[in-house]
Design a protein around this motif. Sequence first.
Motif, short mmCIF file in Angstrom:
data_model
loop_
_atom_site.label_atom_id
_atom_site.label_comp_id
_atom_site.label_asym_id
_atom_site.label_seq_id
_atom_site.Cartn_x
_atom_site.Cartn_y
_atom_site.Cartn_z
N ARG A 175 -4.88 4.77 -1.20
CA ARG A 175 -3.77 4.30 -0.37
C ARG A 175 -3.63 2.78 -0.42
N ALA A 176 -4.77 2.09 -0.41
CA ALA A 176 -4.74 0.63 -0.48
C ALA A 176 -4.13 0.17 -1.79
N ASP A 229 0.84 -1.18 0.00
CA ASP A 229 0.00 0.00 0.00
C ASP A 229 0.88 1.25 0.00
#
Length: 124
Positions: free
Chosen positions: A53-54, A10
Amino acid sequence: GMKRDGISPDTVTYTTLVRNLCTKGDMEGARALVEEMKHVPAPSNLNDARARRAAGLPDTVTYNILMKGLCDSGALEAARAIPEEMKCMGVFPDTVTCNTLVKGLCTQGDLEGARVAMDEMKRQ
């Protein structure tokens, strides 16, 4: 990159690596890693910060760290280009971005560049 090995890092993981590369002075490696981040499969909703973000997309923190590394290594032209790259990626410069760039340019003796950068940031 890391994707090849079946790992999907991530943004936080990537950014930690970018920071380590910058600290070691490996700006080529840091830039290459940010390039890799820019080409991760995008989430369906690009406005969702958590999904971004993931997915591992670069965020403001990533770019601020890269910019500081570029300033520290004397790559001022590259550092100065970062805010524009951020906007192209849908990432917004913050106060830290502005301070990092202005401080970095001043430290390297580019007072005129620092003044220009500050004016540009103010206009945004």
